[in-house]
Scaffold this active site. Structure first.
Site: not given
Ligand code: ZN
Length: 508
Positions: A270-271, A274, A300
Site C-alpha cells: 500500500h505505502e 503512494h 489512494e
C-alpha cells in the site's frame, strides 16, 4: 526563462523546501525520535508552519503571481508555466482566506486533540475526547466561514482540501451506488460462510508465527519489483504506516505483527503505491506546487491498486507463494496458490477500518462520511456520536461495537482536525479499478507478467498515464487522462463481485 516566472519558481521552491523539511521532521517523529522529544518537535514544526504560511500568503508573492500570469498569458493551458501559475494562484487565494490566527489555533487544537485522543482511546473513554472534538468542530466551522459563498454546503469546503473540486453531493451519489452494491454482496458472502462453516482465521496461512526480521527481509525482496530503489528509498517501522518524501528520497513505513503476516506485507505494498506516485512526478515539476500527487483520492487509488488489485490477485499470489515458502517454511509448506488467494481475500465484517477486507472497507468510510456531515452541520451533537456510530455499524456491517476504543475512537483523523478526509479512501478504491482496467486493456499480457513477478510494465504505465502529471491538472481532469472516464463505481463493484464471487462460490 522570463524574469517574473523565474522569480516565482525561486520563491515557490523555497516554500516547497520548507514543507519537505517539515515532512522529514514528521517522518522522524514517527519512526526514530525518542518519545521525550515530542514537545521540542512540536515547537519546530509550529515554527516551520508559521514561516511557510507567511511566505505562502505574502502580498509579494501575490504581485509575483500577477506578473507571471501576464508573462505566461500566451502559453498553452497545459504547459508547465500556465499550470504553475494557475495552481499556485488557487493555493494562494485559498491560503489568504484563512487568518493566520485561525490556522495557528487549529494547529494547536490538533496537537492537544491528538494527545487527548490517545489517552481516551487507551482508556476507551469518549468523555475524555469529547471537549476536544467539540472544539475541533467549532474551529472547523470558523474555517468553513472563511469560504462563505464559495461552496454549496459546509462539507464541500472540508472536502475541497483533500479532493479539490469534488462536491459533497457528487460523493454522496457515488457512495449510495457503492452501498447498494456492497450490502447485498456482503450478505451473500455471510450466508455462504454460515452454511459452509469455513473461514476460520486459524486455517489461514497468513496467521501463525512470523518473526519481524524475516517479515522485513521478505518485504524487501518484494518491493524492488515494484520500483523500490535502495539508493532512493527507505523502509522503516511505524505504528500507523504512511509514506512521504520526494523523488530520490522516498520514505515508506510498515508495521510488523508477529502473528499475522498480512499486516506488514499489504501495508508495505500500500505505502509503496503512494511512494511510486510521488517518485513518478515529472522531474521538471520538482520544488513547485505541481510536484506531488493531485488529490488524496487519486493517491489512494495507487496504494489500493498495488495492495489489493495486484497484491490480492491470483497471479500475484502465484508469484509470491514460493517467496513466502522460502521465508517461512513451516507456515507455508504444502500451501497451494488457491489457499493463499483465498486467505488474502477473506471477507469478514469487523470493527476496525484499517483491518477491513475489500468488501466491507468502503462501508466503514461511508459511515464516517455521513457522520461528519451531520456533525459539521450541527444535526448531530458530539455527545450523541458514540451511539450514532454504534447504530450505523449495526446497520451497515451487522457488528456490535463493544467499546468506544474499537468504535468511535479508533481513528486519529478527527483528533487532528481532519474532517473531509475519509471519503478519499473509498474514492480511491473506486478509481483504482477504473485505472486498472485501462492499464489492463493497454497491457494485454499483464496477468502473465505479474505471475512472473514482472511488475515494472504496470509501474511504467502508471507513471506515464498518471504519476508524471503531478498537480498540473485538476483531479477530475487527471482522472480522465489516466482512466479515460470520469468517476464511475461500476468497474469496482463488478471486480468485487467477480473476485469474491469466485472465492466464495456465489451464483453469478
Ligand atoms: Zn493510503
Amino acid at each position: 526563462m522570463s524574469t517574473a516566472m523565474h522569480e516565482l519558481r525561486e520563491r515557490l521552491g523555497e516554500v516547497s523546501d520548507l514543507e519537505q523539511a517539515a515532512g522529514t521532521l514528521q517522518w522522524d517523529q514517527q519512526t526514530m525520535m525518542p518519545r521525550a522529544g515530542a514537545a521540542a518537535r512540536a515547537e519546530q514544526l509550529a515554527t516551520l508552519e508559521t514561516v511557510v504560511h507567511e511566505r505562502a500568503t505574502s502580498s509579494e508573492l501575490g504581485t509575483l503571481l500577477d506578473r507571471a500570469a501576464e508573462e505566461s498569458a500566451g502559453e498553452p493551458p497545459d504547459s508547465d508555466a500556465a499550470s504553475l501559475v494557475r495552481v499556485a494562484r488557487r493555493d494562494y487565494d485559498k491560503a489568504r482566506r484563512v487568518p493566520g490566527e485561525l490556522k495557528a489555533e487549529m494547529a494547536r487544537a490538533g496537537s492537544l486533540g491528538q494527545e487527548a485522543w490517545e489517552r481516551a482511546r487507551a482508556q476507551s473513554d469518549f468523555a475524555l475526547f469529547r471537549p476536544h472534538l467539540e472544539r475541533g468542530l467549532e474551529l472547523k466551522r470558523r474555517y468553513v466561514e472563511c469560504f462563505s459563498g464559495e461552496f454549496d454546503c459546509a462539507y464541500d469546503a472540508l472536502l475541497d482540501d483533500f479532493e479539490p473540486g469534488t462536491r459533497t453531493a457528487e460523493v454522496a451519489a457515488v457512495f449510495e451506488e457503492l452501498k447498494a452494491g456492497l450490502v447485498p454482496l456482503i450478505a451473500a458472502i455471510a450466508e455462504r460462510v454460515g452454511t459452509t462453516g469455513e473461514e476460520k482465521a486459524s486455517t489461514s496461512p497468513l496467521y501463525g508465527a512470523f518473526p519481524a526480521e524475516a517479515q522485513r527481509a521478505l518485504v524487501l525482496q518484494i518491493l524492488p519489483r515494484l520500483g523500490f530503489d535502495p539508493v532512493g528509498w527507505r523502509l522503516d517501522e511505524a505504528a500507523h504506516p504512511f509514506a512521504t518524501g520526494t523523488p530520490g528520497d522516498v520514505r515508506l513505513t510498515t508495521r510488523y505483527e508477529e502473528d499475522h503476516l498480512g499486516m506488514a506485507l499489504y501495508s508495505a505494498l500500500h505505502e509503496c503505491g503512494h511512494g511510486l506516485y510521488e517518485a513518478g512526478v515529472a522531474p521538471e515539476l520538482a520544488r513547485t506546487p505541481l510536484g506531488s500527487g493531485v488529490s488524496l483520492g487519486l493517491h489512494e487509488s495507487q496504494s489500493r491498486l498495488w495492495e489489493n488489485v495486484v497484491g490480492r490477485s491470483r497471479p500475484f499470489c502465484t508469484w509470491a507463494l514460493p517467496l513466502l515458502q522460502a521465508a517461512f517454511p513451516p507456515q507455508f509448506a504444502g500451501v497451494e496458490v488457491e489457499e493463499l488467494f483465498r486467505a488474502a481475500n477473506r471477507v469478514r465484517p469487523s470493527l476496525i477500518r484499517v483491518e477491513a477486507d475489500e468488501a466491507t472497507y468502503s462501508l466503514h468510510v461511508i459511515l464516517r462520511f455521513e457522520l461528519e456531515q451531520e456533525l459539521i452541520e450541527g444535526r448531530l451533537a458530539v455527545a450523541d456520536l458514540p451511539e450514532a456510530w454504534n447504530a450505523r455499524m449495526r446497520d451497515y456491517l451487522g457488528v456490535e461495537v463493544p467499546d468506544d476504543a474499537r468504535g468511535v475512537l479508533q481513528d486519529v483523523h478527527w483528533s487532528a482536525g481532519l474532517f473531509g478526509y475519509f471519503p478519499t479512501y473509498a474514492l480511491g478504491n473506486v478509481i483504482s479499478l477504473q485505472i486498472w482496467e485501462r492499464a489492463r486493456a493497454e497491457l494485454p499480457d499483464l496477468d502473465a507478467r505479474i505471475e512472473r513477478g514482472e511488475l515494472a510494465p504496470l509501474r511504467e504505465w502508471l507513471r506515464e498515464h498518471l504519476h508524471r502529471y503531478g498537480r498540473k491538472f485538476t483531479p477530475r481532469e487527471t482522472l480522465v487522462l489516466a482512466a479515460g472516464a470520469p468517476l464511475d463505481v461500476r468497474p469496482y463493484l463488478a471486480y468485487l463481485r467477480e473476485k469474491l464471487g469466485a472465492v466464495y462460490g456465489l451464483a453469478k
